[in-house]
Design an enzyme around this catalytic site. Sequence first.
Site, PDB file in Angstrom:
ATOM      1  N   SER A 108       0.919  -1.222  -0.123  1.00  0.00           N
ATOM      2  CA  SER A 108       0.036  -0.209   0.129  1.00  0.00           C
ATOM      3  C   SER A 108       0.833   1.353   0.072  1.00  0.00           C
ATOM      4  O   SER A 108       1.984   1.368   0.708  1.00  0.00           O
ATOM      5  CB  SER A 108      -0.894   0.053   1.211  1.00  0.00           C
ATOM      6  OG  SER A 108      -1.614   1.343   1.322  1.00  0.00           O
ATOM      7  N   TYR A 163      -1.785   5.286  -4.231  1.00  0.00           N
ATOM      8  CA  TYR A 163      -2.745   6.862  -4.040  1.00  0.00           C
ATOM      9  C   TYR A 163      -1.939   7.800  -4.834  1.00  0.00           C
ATOM     10  O   TYR A 163      -0.804   8.059  -4.484  1.00  0.00           O
ATOM     11  CB  TYR A 163      -3.007   6.789  -2.653  1.00  0.00           C
ATOM     12  CG  TYR A 163      -4.156   5.892  -2.097  1.00  0.00           C
ATOM     13  CD1 TYR A 163      -5.232   5.614  -2.780  1.00  0.00           C
ATOM     14  CD2 TYR A 163      -3.658   5.238  -1.213  1.00  0.00           C
ATOM     15  CE1 TYR A 163      -6.230   4.964  -2.226  1.00  0.00           C
ATOM     16  CE2 TYR A 163      -4.761   4.315  -0.507  1.00  0.00           C
ATOM     17  CZ  TYR A 163      -5.927   4.225  -1.169  1.00  0.00           C
ATOM     18  OH  TYR A 163      -6.959   3.390  -0.559  1.00  0.00           O
ATOM     19  N   THR A 175      -5.513   2.600  -7.182  1.00  0.00           N
ATOM     20  CA  THR A 175      -6.616   2.357  -6.596  1.00  0.00           C
ATOM     21  C   THR A 175      -7.585   3.682  -6.774  1.00  0.00           C
ATOM     22  O   THR A 175      -7.574   4.904  -6.949  1.00  0.00           O
ATOM     23  CB  THR A 175      -6.554   2.568  -5.116  1.00  0.00           C
ATOM     24  OG1 THR A 175      -5.736   1.185  -4.878  1.00  0.00           O
ATOM     25  CG2 THR A 175      -8.092   2.123  -4.249  1.00  0.00           C
ATOM     26  N   LYS A 219      -7.764  -0.874  -9.674  1.00  0.00           N
ATOM     27  CA  LYS A 219      -8.301  -1.387  -8.717  1.00  0.00           C
ATOM     28  C   LYS A 219      -9.474  -0.661  -8.047  1.00  0.00           C
ATOM     29  O   LYS A 219      -9.227   0.628  -7.644  1.00  0.00           O
ATOM     30  CB  LYS A 219      -7.556  -1.733  -7.536  1.00  0.00           C
ATOM     31  CG  LYS A 219      -8.289  -2.093  -6.165  1.00  0.00           C
ATOM     32  CD  LYS A 219      -6.931  -2.511  -5.021  1.00  0.00           C
ATOM     33  CE  LYS A 219      -7.266  -3.210  -3.817  1.00  0.00           C
ATOM     34  NZ  LYS A 219      -8.122  -2.155  -3.042  1.00  0.00           N
ATOM     35  N   HIS A 232     -13.379  -2.002  -2.390  1.00  0.00           N
ATOM     36  CA  HIS A 232     -12.421  -1.354  -1.164  1.00  0.00           C
ATOM     37  C   HIS A 232     -12.949  -2.302   0.215  1.00  0.00           C
ATOM     38  O   HIS A 232     -12.637  -1.681   1.405  1.00  0.00           O
ATOM     39  CB  HIS A 232     -12.316  -0.059  -0.842  1.00  0.00           C
ATOM     40  CG  HIS A 232     -11.233   0.693  -0.594  1.00  0.00           C
ATOM     41  ND1 HIS A 232     -10.275   1.237  -1.354  1.00  0.00           N
ATOM     42  CD2 HIS A 232     -10.495   0.810   0.618  1.00  0.00           C
ATOM     43  CE1 HIS A 232      -9.283   1.593  -0.834  1.00  0.00           C
ATOM     44  NE2 HIS A 232      -9.194   1.400   0.539  1.00  0.00           N
TER      45      HIS A 232
HETATM   46  C1  FNR Z   1      -7.659  -1.857   2.844  1.00  0.00           C
HETATM   47  N1  FNR Z   1      -7.758  -1.909   1.301  1.00  0.00           N
HETATM   48  C2  FNR Z   1      -6.874  -0.769   0.616  1.00  0.00           C
HETATM   49  N2  FNR Z   1      -6.855  -0.566  -0.718  1.00  0.00           N
HETATM   50  C3  FNR Z   1      -6.000   0.021  -1.136  1.00  0.00           C
HETATM   51  O1  FNR Z   1      -5.803   0.103  -2.258  1.00  0.00           O
HETATM   52  N3  FNR Z   1      -5.037   0.638  -0.672  1.00  0.00           N
HETATM   53  C4  FNR Z   1      -5.021   0.701   0.894  1.00  0.00           C
HETATM   54  O2  FNR Z   1      -4.221   1.303   1.388  1.00  0.00           O
HETATM   55  C5  FNR Z   1      -6.141  -0.363   1.576  1.00  0.00           C
HETATM   56  N4  FNR Z   1      -5.984  -0.268   2.921  1.00  0.00           N
HETATM   57  C6  FNR Z   1      -6.655  -1.205   3.337  1.00  0.00           C
HETATM   58  C7  FNR Z   1      -6.723  -1.172   4.996  1.00  0.00           C
HETATM   59  C8  FNR Z   1      -7.439  -2.300   5.584  1.00  0.00           C
HETATM   60  C9  FNR Z   1      -7.284  -2.235   7.131  1.00  0.00           C
HETATM   61  C10 FNR Z   1      -8.398  -2.983   4.836  1.00  0.00           C
HETATM   62  C11 FNR Z   1      -9.292  -3.951   5.675  1.00  0.00           C
HETATM   63  C12 FNR Z   1      -8.640  -2.757   3.524  1.00  0.00           C
HETATM   64  C13 FNR Z   1      -8.944  -2.577   0.492  1.00  0.00           C
HETATM   65  C14 FNR Z   1      -7.971  -3.766   0.294  1.00  0.00           C
HETATM   66  O3  FNR Z   1      -7.252  -3.732  -0.621  1.00  0.00           O
HETATM   67  C15 FNR Z   1      -9.353  -4.778  -0.349  1.00  0.00           C
HETATM   68  O4  FNR Z   1      -9.747  -4.184  -1.426  1.00  0.00           O
HETATM   69  C16 FNR Z   1     -10.279  -5.247   0.663  1.00  0.00           C
HETATM   70  O5  FNR Z   1      -9.712  -5.648   1.930  1.00  0.00           O
HETATM   71  C17 FNR Z   1     -10.769  -6.472   0.177  1.00  0.00           C
HETATM   72  O6  FNR Z   1     -11.694  -6.944   0.877  1.00  0.00           O
HETATM   73  P1  FNR Z   1     -11.823  -8.002   2.187  1.00  0.00           P
HETATM   74  O7  FNR Z   1     -10.967  -9.189   1.565  1.00  0.00           O
HETATM   75  O8  FNR Z   1     -11.048  -7.454   3.191  1.00  0.00           O
HETATM   76  O9  FNR Z   1     -12.992  -8.613   2.616  1.00  0.00           O
HETATM   77  C1  LAC Z   2      -8.446   1.993   3.990  1.00  0.00           C
HETATM   78  C2  LAC Z   2      -7.357   3.115   3.120  1.00  0.00           C
HETATM   79  C3  LAC Z   2      -6.058   3.555   3.690  1.00  0.00           C
HETATM   80  O1  LAC Z   2      -9.067   1.514   3.368  1.00  0.00           O
HETATM   81  O2  LAC Z   2      -7.134   2.556   1.819  1.00  0.00           O
HETATM   82  O3  LAC Z   2      -8.214   2.442   5.156  1.00  0.00           O
END
Ligand code: FNR
Ligand code: LAC
Length: 354
Positions: A106, A130, A156, A225, A249
């Site tokens: 990330s 990002y 994303t 994404k 997300h």
């Molecule tokens: C995320 N996700 C996420 N996506 C992204 O593009 N950049 C990021 O920094 C983050 N940060 C993030 C933090 C936390 C705590 C979570 C739970 C999720 C989203 C992640 O990439 C993904 O799309 C989802 O987590 C998929 O769903 P599940 O597998 O958690 O149900």
């Molecule tokens: C999140 C951001 C950082 O889901 O993508 O917390």
Amino acid sequence: MEPVNVADYERLAEQALPQDVFGYYAGGAEDEQTLRDNLAAWTRWHLRPRVLVDVGGVTTSTTVLGQEVALPILLAPVAYQGLAHPDGERGSARAAAAARTIMCLSTFANTAPAELAEAVPGGAHWFQLYWFRDSGVMRELVQQAVEASFGAVVLTVDAAVPARRERDVRTGFRITPDVPVPSVVAALGNPASGPPGELFSLVTPSVTWRRLEELSEFGLPVVLKGIVTAEDARLACEHGAAALVVSNHGGRQLDGGIPTADALTEVVDAVEGRIEVYVDGGIRRGSQVVKALALGARAVLVGRPFLWGLAVDGAAGVERVLTLLQAELAHALALCGCTSPADVTPAHVTRARL
Ligand code: FNR
Ligand code: LAC
């Protein structure tokens, strides 16, 4: 008790983590409807198993963007993994490398791309981007990922503005300078502290399709994404994306949006095989990976499942979660009469009749 599935890891992670950190990881936007719908939507598809097929030798391996992976399950980009365990992103990347799959780092990681590559040489890493308001910082981050031999940039696109997460407001969850975020340090000159939404305001809300070409000059494949509609899937193909991830997300951005298992079909139809399609959101079992493949995904990403493993037991916990999911997937493939992900077809899934 030894955890035997992802749900067990979630329970143990809840015990292991401070309440505010668990809430940030587990939570979603507003009423968390999409968070719940993501999980439920996979149960509304049923598998159509075929029998009397020789499944004496089953493999879970496949390729994504031409890269061989031992299982069609990648680690989704998840911010602030240093709060889950001291192993942080390095631990997740070590586990991904051991399982022979890909880890997406990330932009809001506690580990910079160069540090990750140094800690886990030979691992397959993608960089989640990002787009910061400060384009210079954005470009330096991507350049660092290029120099560290990352395999793709994952932009994303479902988070143009900071999220509204009421759990975090209630717990008062804050990012603190003791677990710094290298990209934020680069942007602000110091490790900021504050609620996650405040750090997120470094990200520009103004990027449009036209600016995607600025990413192509780095020479890495660009993966988008956060696409859930046929309209945007077509635009992704037209604008040179190498692949896309059907994602909302993990229900953390727009509440009330379509669950990903249901968005997958229209996206796959619109893409017409031009680029690879991946999906994430709510996948907790290997059998659900088979459903995703049958609906046309090349691979899935998991977020919270591996994060729970990290919280419980660092790199070893992530590795164990991946091993469990891989074993479940191999089992489901065999019982569906498939010897590999490539054997899975649209005929292996049907809409549940409720
Ligand atoms: C995320 N996700 C996420 N996506 C992204 O593009 N950049 C990021 O920094 C983050 N940060 C993030 C933090 C936390 C705590 C979570 C739970 C999720 C989203 C992640 O990439 C993904 O799309 C989802 O987590 C998929 O769903 P599940 O597998 O958690 O149900
Ligand atoms: C999140 C951001 C950082 O889901 O993508 O917390």
